[in-house]
Motif scaffolding. Structure first.
Motif, mmCIF file in Angstrom:
data_model
loop_
_atom_site.group_PDB
_atom_site.id
_atom_site.type_symbol
_atom_site.label_atom_id
_atom_site.label_comp_id
_atom_site.label_asym_id
_atom_site.label_seq_id
_atom_site.Cartn_x
_atom_site.Cartn_y
_atom_site.Cartn_z
ATOM 1 N N GLU A 190 14.201 13.613 -18.859
ATOM 2 C CA GLU A 190 13.513 14.247 -19.980
ATOM 3 C C GLU A 190 12.044 14.546 -19.692
ATOM 4 O O GLU A 190 11.287 14.934 -20.583
ATOM 5 N N SER A 191 11.607 14.392 -18.438
ATOM 6 C CA SER A 191 10.192 14.579 -18.106
ATOM 7 C C SER A 191 10.024 15.451 -16.865
ATOM 8 O O SER A 191 10.862 15.434 -15.958
ATOM 9 N N ILE A 192 8.926 16.199 -16.836
ATOM 10 C CA ILE A 192 8.613 17.022 -15.665
ATOM 11 C C ILE A 192 7.993 16.189 -14.554
ATOM 12 O O ILE A 192 8.245 16.405 -13.375
ATOM 13 N N ILE A 193 7.176 15.195 -14.935
ATOM 14 C CA ILE A 193 6.408 14.463 -13.934
ATOM 15 C C ILE A 193 6.793 12.996 -13.802
ATOM 16 O O ILE A 193 6.588 12.392 -12.751
ATOM 17 N N GLU A 194 7.350 12.400 -14.836
ATOM 18 C CA GLU A 194 7.617 10.965 -14.802
ATOM 19 C C GLU A 194 8.811 10.645 -13.912
ATOM 20 O O GLU A 194 9.809 11.367 -13.892
ATOM 21 N N ARG A 195 8.708 9.515 -13.184
ATOM 22 C CA ARG A 195 9.784 9.040 -12.318
ATOM 23 C C ARG A 195 10.303 7.686 -12.803
ATOM 24 O O ARG A 195 9.645 7.001 -13.585
ATOM 25 N N CYS A 196 11.460 7.320 -12.280
ATOM 26 C CA CYS A 196 12.048 6.036 -12.649
ATOM 27 C C CYS A 196 12.958 5.559 -11.527
ATOM 28 O O CYS A 196 13.346 6.326 -10.643
ATOM 29 N N VAL A 197 13.289 4.277 -11.561
ATOM 30 C CA VAL A 197 14.296 3.750 -10.633
ATOM 31 C C VAL A 197 15.664 4.211 -11.110
ATOM 32 O O VAL A 197 16.016 4.063 -12.282
ATOM 33 N N ASP A 198 16.419 4.800 -10.195
ATOM 34 C CA ASP A 198 17.728 5.352 -10.538
ATOM 35 C C ASP A 198 18.677 5.089 -9.366
ATOM 36 O O ASP A 198 18.623 5.776 -8.344
ATOM 37 N N TYR A 199 19.550 4.086 -9.515
ATOM 38 C CA TYR A 199 20.439 3.700 -8.424
ATOM 39 C C TYR A 199 21.569 4.690 -8.205
ATOM 40 O O TYR A 199 22.236 4.658 -7.169
ATOM 41 N N LYS A 200 21.780 5.584 -9.152
ATOM 42 C CA LYS A 200 22.866 6.554 -9.022
ATOM 43 C C LYS A 200 22.426 7.814 -8.283
ATOM 44 O O LYS A 200 23.111 8.275 -7.362
ATOM 45 N N SER A 201 21.283 8.384 -8.663
ATOM 46 C CA SER A 201 20.878 9.669 -8.085
ATOM 47 C C SER A 201 19.494 9.650 -7.446
ATOM 48 O O SER A 201 19.010 10.689 -7.000
ATOM 49 N N GLY A 202 18.862 8.499 -7.368
ATOM 50 C CA GLY A 202 17.517 8.412 -6.798
ATOM 51 C C GLY A 202 17.505 8.484 -5.280
ATOM 52 O O GLY A 202 18.518 8.268 -4.614
ATOM 53 N N GLU A 203 16.313 8.796 -4.734
ATOM 54 C CA GLU A 203 16.112 8.811 -3.283
ATOM 55 C C GLU A 203 15.605 7.446 -2.826
ATOM 56 O O GLU A 203 14.879 6.761 -3.548
ATOM 57 N N LYS A 204 15.992 7.068 -1.629
ATOM 58 C CA LYS A 204 15.641 5.756 -1.094
ATOM 59 C C LYS A 204 14.129 5.545 -1.144
ATOM 60 O O LYS A 204 13.347 6.416 -0.753
ATOM 61 N N ALA A 205 13.715 4.380 -1.620
ATOM 62 C CA ALA A 205 12.292 4.057 -1.722
ATOM 63 C C ALA A 205 12.102 2.568 -1.464
ATOM 64 O O ALA A 205 12.747 1.738 -2.112
ATOM 65 N N ILE A 206 11.232 2.227 -0.508
ATOM 66 C CA ILE A 206 10.991 0.828 -0.136
ATOM 67 C C ILE A 206 9.486 0.556 -0.141
ATOM 68 O O ILE A 206 8.710 1.270 0.502
ATOM 69 N N THR A 207 9.096 -0.485 -0.861
ATOM 70 C CA THR A 207 7.699 -0.879 -0.985
ATOM 71 C C THR A 207 7.552 -2.353 -0.629
ATOM 72 O O THR A 207 8.294 -3.195 -1.143
ATOM 73 N N HIS A 208 6.593 -2.674 0.261
ATOM 74 C CA HIS A 208 6.281 -4.060 0.606
ATOM 75 C C HIS A 208 4.945 -4.435 -0.039
ATOM 76 O O HIS A 208 3.987 -3.663 0.025
ATOM 77 N N TYR A 209 4.877 -5.619 -0.635
ATOM 78 C CA TYR A 209 3.631 -6.031 -1.294
ATOM 79 C C TYR A 209 3.284 -7.472 -0.944
ATOM 80 O O TYR A 209 4.158 -8.295 -0.639
ATOM 81 N N LYS A 210 1.987 -7.752 -0.964
ATOM 82 C CA LYS A 210 1.482 -9.095 -0.655
ATOM 83 C C LYS A 210 0.302 -9.386 -1.570
ATOM 84 O O LYS A 210 -0.642 -8.584 -1.639
ATOM 85 N N PRO A 211 0.312 -10.512 -2.278
ATOM 86 C CA PRO A 211 -0.820 -10.843 -3.148
ATOM 87 C C PRO A 211 -2.059 -11.218 -2.336
ATOM 88 O O PRO A 211 -1.970 -11.942 -1.346
ATOM 89 N N ILE A 212 -3.190 -10.700 -2.762
ATOM 90 C CA ILE A 212 -4.473 -10.981 -2.105
ATOM 91 C C ILE A 212 -5.343 -11.883 -2.968
ATOM 92 O O ILE A 212 -6.004 -12.795 -2.485
ATOM 93 N N LEU A 213 -5.312 -11.615 -4.272
ATOM 94 C CA LEU A 213 -6.207 -12.309 -5.198
ATOM 95 C C LEU A 213 -5.599 -12.248 -6.587
ATOM 96 O O LEU A 213 -5.014 -11.231 -6.976
ATOM 97 N N SER A 214 -5.726 -13.330 -7.343
ATOM 98 C CA SER A 214 -5.277 -13.353 -8.728
ATOM 99 C C SER A 214 -6.368 -13.962 -9.589
ATOM 100 O O SER A 214 -7.063 -14.896 -9.171
ATOM 101 N N SER A 215 -6.522 -13.429 -10.793
ATOM 102 C CA SER A 215 -7.544 -13.919 -11.703
ATOM 103 C C SER A 215 -7.137 -13.571 -13.121
ATOM 104 O O SER A 215 -7.026 -12.402 -13.474
ATOM 105 N N GLY A 216 -6.902 -14.596 -13.923
ATOM 106 C CA GLY A 216 -6.547 -14.338 -15.311
ATOM 107 C C GLY A 216 -5.219 -13.630 -15.438
ATOM 108 O O GLY A 216 -4.181 -14.118 -15.001
ATOM 109 N N LYS A 217 -5.252 -12.427 -15.995
ATOM 110 C CA LYS A 217 -4.024 -11.684 -16.276
ATOM 111 C C LYS A 217 -3.655 -10.681 -15.187
ATOM 112 O O LYS A 217 -2.664 -9.954 -15.327
#
Length: 293
Positions: A190-217
């Motif tokens: 329903e959107s021109i620009i918005e994306r979402c996770v879609d296991y049926k028709s989505g393209e492969k996407a892999i992201t690696h993350y590592k925490p560096i710093l946390s403070s409050g929220k």
């Protein structure tokens, strides 16, 4: 821009045809065809030659790549540019927030393309070629190819994942452990620009993350991408319950920052012409620092 490159032929390249040698050095068939049609586009020891010429040791092969002017309607606009690095082949820019990369509806004169085109307004046949496009409100390092050859080679590096990109992202919530998100992304129906996770028709996407710093929220993460889907970091972090503050699409919380808290902080890649290792790193901007300092 136009570009002249000279190759000194070594013994291991003897017996190769010019066309094969150029392909091995990253030139596309399209670019080689352009060379054949360019006056003095291919020279051996200073004399014009056909691409089926067989190279000999100590030959000097010179190619002249003439950029073809493109009526792309990018208006030169004088705007500040933070240039991190520049040579004959590449330009590395620290892009500010609020600056789109390419012109679009309602953004005809305020883009990175406009600013770089103005910077090169006195150069012949400059064509804007951005290699790693950033969203309008994402800050940080981006590469501009200054000629067809560097553009061809850098785009090939993107395909082969030879350009290593590091991002810094601030996310909502406390993130204690490193992780990997492997979740396909598609455009929301329903959107021109918005994306979402879609296991049926989505393209492969892999992201690696590592925490560096946390403070409050909030937590500061270092992020590496295996793929380059539109809004990948923003969608993936929202998917695991840690959206970026200030993101007008996925988490419109503007209490601290008025744009998505995402910064392209580091680039590593071989130089497209001489293969020298290139490393660029830029600190995150003040509007992201204020979450923690």
């Amino acid at each position: 821009m136009n570009r002249t490159i000279t190759y000194n032929i070594k013994i291991e390249d003897t017996g190769k045809k010019i066309q094969d040698f150029l392909k091995e050095n990253g030139l596309s068939s399209k670019l080689i065809t352009r060379l054949k049609k360019t006056k003095e586009g291919i020279l051996i020891n200073g004399k014009w030659e056909y691409v089926n010429y067989v190279l000999k040791e100590n030959d000097t092969l010179t190619i002249f790549i003439k950029d073809i002017f493109d009526e792309n309607n990018i208006l030169p606009t004088r705007m500040p540019l933070e240039i991190v690095y520049e040579d004959e082949d590449i330009l590395v820019i620290n892009k500010p927030a609020g600056m789109p990369v390419h012109p679009s509806i309602n953004n005809y004169t305020n883009t990175l393309a406009n600013a770089v085109t103005y910077y090169y307004k006195d150069e012949e046949n400059f064509i804007f070629r951005c290699i790693n496009r950033l969203d309008k409100d994402t800050t940080g390092l981006t590469i501009i190819a200054k000629n067809p050859l560097s553009g061809c080679l850098l785009y090939d590096m993107i395909t082969k994942k030879m350009i290593k990109r590091t991002y810094l992202a601030i996310v909502r919530g406390m993130v204690y452990d490193s992780g990997t998100i492997d979740a396909p992304i598609a455009r929301k129906s329903e959107s021109i620009i918005e994306r979402c996770v879609d296991y049926k028709s989505g393209e492969k996407a892999i992201t690696h993350y590592k925490p560096i710093l946390s403070s409050g929220k909030y937590s500061l993460l270092e992020i590496h991408l295996e793929t380059g889907r539109t809004h990948q970091i923003r969608v993936h972090m929202d998917f695991i319950g840690h959206p970026l503050p200030g993101d007008f699409l996925y988490n419109p919380d503007y209490s601290i920052i008025n744009r998505q808290a995402l910064h392209s902080s580091c680039l590593d890649f071989p130089h497209p012409i001489d293969n020298k290792n290139m490393h660029f790193e830029i600190d995150m901007p003040n509007d992201m620092k204020k979450f923690f300092y």
